[in-house]
Design a protein around this motif. Structure first.
Motif, short mmCIF file in Angstrom:
data_model
loop_
_atom_site.label_atom_id
_atom_site.label_comp_id
_atom_site.label_asym_id
_atom_site.label_seq_id
_atom_site.Cartn_x
_atom_site.Cartn_y
_atom_site.Cartn_z
N GLN A 113 1.46 67.59 -36.96
CA GLN A 113 1.15 66.72 -35.83
C GLN A 113 1.84 67.23 -34.56
O GLN A 113 1.24 67.24 -33.47
CB GLN A 113 1.59 65.29 -36.13
CG GLN A 113 0.74 64.62 -37.21
CD GLN A 113 1.23 63.23 -37.56
OE1 GLN A 113 2.44 63.00 -37.70
NE2 GLN A 113 0.32 62.29 -37.71
N LEU A 143 -4.54 69.92 -35.60
CA LEU A 143 -5.74 69.21 -36.04
C LEU A 143 -6.52 68.58 -34.89
O LEU A 143 -7.37 67.71 -35.12
CB LEU A 143 -5.37 68.13 -37.06
CG LEU A 143 -4.52 68.57 -38.25
CD1 LEU A 143 -4.38 67.42 -39.24
CD2 LEU A 143 -5.09 69.80 -38.93
N GLU A 198 -10.58 61.62 -36.01
CA GLU A 198 -9.46 60.83 -36.54
C GLU A 198 -9.57 60.67 -38.06
O GLU A 198 -8.57 60.73 -38.78
CB GLU A 198 -9.41 59.47 -35.87
CG GLU A 198 -8.95 59.51 -34.42
CD GLU A 198 -8.73 58.12 -33.84
OE1 GLU A 198 -8.78 57.13 -34.62
OE2 GLU A 198 -8.52 58.01 -32.63
N GLN A 217 -8.62 63.97 -39.69
CA GLN A 217 -7.18 64.15 -39.62
C GLN A 217 -6.47 63.28 -40.65
O GLN A 217 -5.53 63.73 -41.33
CB GLN A 217 -6.67 63.80 -38.22
CG GLN A 217 -7.08 64.79 -37.15
CD GLN A 217 -6.45 64.48 -35.81
OE1 GLN A 217 -5.28 64.09 -35.73
NE2 GLN A 217 -7.21 64.64 -34.72
#
Length: 279
Positions: free
Chosen positions: A100, A105, A110, A113
């Motif tokens: 992160q 990513l 979302e 991820q």
């Protein structure tokens, strides 16, 4: 995730690994082994995903999760000189934080991820919680199976080529090589329960942990069939019987694993396994 986006992510991952190279430009030996392990886990994940009929899009996400699952191992060893989570940090949780922070990513949705990070976070946990469902659960099982498939081969190679004594970290390090397995470990493996690592006393206990993975620890049919084709259980059984004259617990554990694999693989009813060169 399209192929080009995956290639960019892979490039960023390898750039990160490069930051841990020494003055000569080479990774420390143990970190090199971790990098090689991660690449092989990605290949094992491809074999399983192909065998399970996953489409290319899903396989790209599996590639990403499998490659990055041990991202924090480099920092872990650099900072603490160990791969033992109990002496440093949870390397799966730390990997999520690094990924992160690095922003690897950003090209994923979302939902994508979440699935990839969940698979990485859960790869070293006792199980995938029931609260994790859908593709995130499937991807988690892919990484967990693929990780185990390579760990089986790491032990087998180390025993066969005689390097286990040189690299005791492969088997937790410092365990007495001879002796019957601890009863608590035997019972956990036979019952398909997680092994309490505090109960590990001898090398046979470590080997039985892997037998436990063969007795309920593999999620996908393709994974079970691959270990059958590779003779993984036969190797573990033979190895265990060189460590002690007391085979009673070993025989029970191996018999339970053999039955599980037979039921899981269902070879007669399944399509052929993907070629070993797949991925």
């Amino acid at each position: 995730m399209i192929r080009k986006a995956l290639d960019r992510l892979i490039h960023k991952y390898h750039d990160y690994v490069t930051t841990f190279r020494g003055p000569t430009g080479a990774l420390p030996r143990l970190l090199m082994h971790k990098e090689e392990h991660s690449l092989r886990v990605a290949m094992e994940a491809q074999r399983v995903m192909i065998g399970e009929g996953w489409d290319k899009f899903a396989r790209h996400l599996g590639d990403a999760a499998a490659l990055m699952h041990d991202t924090a191992r480099y920092l872990q060893f650099h900072a603490f000189g160990t791969f033992r989570d109990s002496e440093s940090f949870d390397h799966a949780e730390a990997a999520v934080g690094i990924i992160q922070q690095q922003g690897w990513l950003v090209e994923m949705t979302e939902e994508e991820q979440y699935s990839v990070l969940t698979a990485i976070r859960l790869h070293n946990k006792p199980e995938v919680p029931p609260s994790v469902t859908g593709f995130a659960a499937d991807l988690s099982h892919i990484v967990r199976d693929a990780d185990k498939l390579d760990i089986f081969l790491i032990l087998e190679q180390a025993v066969n080529n005689g390097t286990l004594a040189q690299h005791p970290e492969i088997a937790l390090g410092g365990l007495p090589m001879e002796g019957a397995p601890t009863p608590e470990v035997v019972e956990a493996v036979c019952a398909r329960q997680p092994v309490n690592y505090a109960a590990i006393r001898v090398f046979a206990d470590f080997v039985l942990i892997q037998v436990g993975w063969l007795n309920g620890g593999l999620h996908f049919k393709t994974s079970a069939r691959l270990v059958q084709e590779r003779g993984t259980l036969k190797f573990h059984s033979k190895l265990l019987k060189t460590l002690t004259d007391d085979h009673s617990g070993i025989d029970r554990c191996c018999a339970a694993a053999k039955q599980f694999l037979k039921e899981k693989a269902s070879i007669e009813e399944s399509a052929p396994c993907p070629d070993e060169k797949a991925g």
